[in-house]
Scaffold this motif. Structure first.
Motif: not given
Length: 470
Positions: A65-84
């Motif tokens: 895993p590398g840099v997380i380019s974006c994220q959003i937290t909705v309810g209990d969940y964090t969604y995002g994009m990570v370099a792998t």
């Protein structure tokens, strides 16, 4: 004959961070530095160390895993994009359940439907995310365009999310969007100077006429929703569209034939899409001129120490001297608007984090832990840093569980006052005797104290060791 010395007591209580070297025309307690210090929640006269940051997850099970380019937290969940390395040079979608402390498997992830990982330095178009019903949309400059303009999570089943990328159905977007936001349960996409929107709670865009041209030919840079209070209609939902030097508000809906746009400013905007943060008091953002806010009445104001009144902002210089405005990131949680940027202050360039405390209407900082994206979960911040491949917890105030190190590394707290205000007395000032209140609640602490003259020359130093006595 010599001037007879007159001694008088002076009380100094730190009240907030300012740009000003001299406090005469600011406020009593103005400070040039409150680094890694925040206001005590219960005692107005006390500054305390900000809580340190700690790991939420280091992405176990992900391939390098590398840099997380974006994220959003909705309810209990964090969604995002990570370099792998799952797909070489691509960002991988992820879903993390904050309540259970575990990742949720995302199906449908392919090399063909994931965006190219972006550089971590220099100007860029930041990825954005928005939740619309059971879909979470992702715009990302790494999508190739054509038939693949954006991606989205399908969270119809929260425990079994899926991922895909493509375009709106029936009528596609005009190009790869730079931002997305939810307005009226439609996904609004920003492309050049246009807002193109879907049907309600749908990926379908029935007609190419589902679009608004916003202002002049300059490009839209950011989108954010904002509820407005009115005297006749209660709370009205709006979509705020930013350009580099313009702000427009969209109201109404196509279904009710009252979709409209009005400008808030033709001279103020933002080139910092990630600096936008909603709070109960309005929408905060970084402008090229300093920190700004749009209040609940839709009035654009400088972010100052008074609500509803114009006053000099306490800090402007960090925003005006930001090295890369498009990489400024901000967020809101627990009554704190925080914003981080690489900036030059008094000849020194570094990454600095500033906190605006809503209840005090004052700033603290610069804090020393840098990050690139931020969201809110419960009463704390979820951070992503380009330097650490993980999700990170940052508390806006001290808790019994708080730690006072950043990912295990100690940090230094610094309080430096501005020059004391001029008081009209025709005599030189000197500190003959001083009492400073110091304490430590967690382990022994050492305080280094330095007295400076008006030329920044050191007059004297002292080191005071304090035992943990509360």
């Amino acid at each position: 004959m010599p001037i007879r010395p007159i001694q008088y007591p002076v009380r100094f209580t730190p009240r907030g961070l300012v740009d000003a070297f001299d406090a005469t025309d600011k406020f009593p307690g103005a400070c040039l530095s409150l680094a890694n210090l925040i206001f005590d929640q219960s005692n107005p006269e006390i500054m305390v160390s900000r809580p340190g940051v700690r790991d939420i997850t280091t992405f176990p099970g992900f391939d390098t895993p590398g840099v997380i380019s974006c994220q959003i937290t909705v309810g209990d969940y964090t969604y995002g994009m990570v370099a792998t390395n799952r797909n070489a040079n691509k960002d991988e979608p992820f879903v993390y359940n904050n309540a259970t402390g575990a990742f949720v498997t995302v199906s449908g992830v392919l090399d063909a439907n994931t965006p190219t990982t972006q550089a971590t330095a220099g100007a860029w178009t930041p990825p954005t995310m928005a939740s619309v019903g059971a879909l979470i949309f992702v715009t990302h400059p790494g999508f190739p365009g054509g038939a693949t303009k954006f991606g989205h999570f399908d969270i119809t089943t929260l425990t079994a999310p899926s991922w895909t990328a493509g375009d709106t159905t029936t009528s596609g977007l005009s190009g790869t969007p730079v931002a997305v936001a939810n307005f009226g349960n439609r996904a609004y996409f920003a492309y050049t100077n246009r807002l193109e929107y879907t049907d309600v709670l749908s990926l379908t865009r029935t007609a190419s006429t589902q679009a608004l041209t916003i202002g002049d030919a300059s490009f839209i840079t950011a989108l954010a929703g904002l509820p407005l209070q009115t005297t006749s209609s209660g709370v009205v939902q709006t979509l705020t569209a930013f350009k580099a030097f313009q702000i427009w508000q969209v109201t109404g809906d196509a279904a009710t034939s009252d979709l409209a746009q009005n400008y808030l400013s033709l001279t103020v905007g933002t080139s910092s899409p990630r600096s936008l943060a909603q709070s109960p008091l309005g929408l905060y953002f970084a402008s090229p001129f300093g920190p700004m806010a749009i209040d609940q009445l839709g009035v654009l104001r400088a972010l100052t120490n008074k609500i509803g009144f114009e006053a000099d902002p306490d800090i402007q210089s960090p925003f005006q001297n930001a090295t890369t405005p498009s990489r400024i990131a901000g967020g809101y949680a627990g009554g704190i608007y925080r914003v981080v940027m690489e900036t030059t202050i008094r000849g020194d360039t570094a990454t600095r984090d500033y906190w605006f405390h809503e209840n005090r209407r004052r700033w603290t900082g610069p804090h020393t832990f840098g990050y690139a994206a931020v969201s809110q979960y419960g009463n704390y911040f979820v951070l992503a840093s380009n330097d650490y491949p993980r999700l990170i917890r940052s508390d806006p105030f001290a808790l019994t569980s708080s730690v006072y190190a950043d990912l295990g590394s100690s940090f230094t707290c610094t309080q430096q006052s501005s020059t004391f205000p001029k008081d009209g007395r025709m005599a030189m000032k000197q500190v003959v005797e001083s009492t400073i209140e110091l304490a430590s609640a967690q382990g022994a602490a050492s305080y280094n104290i330095t007295a400076l003259d008006d030329q920044d020359n050191t007059l004297g130093t002292a080191s005071v060791a304090v035992q943990p006595a509360g």
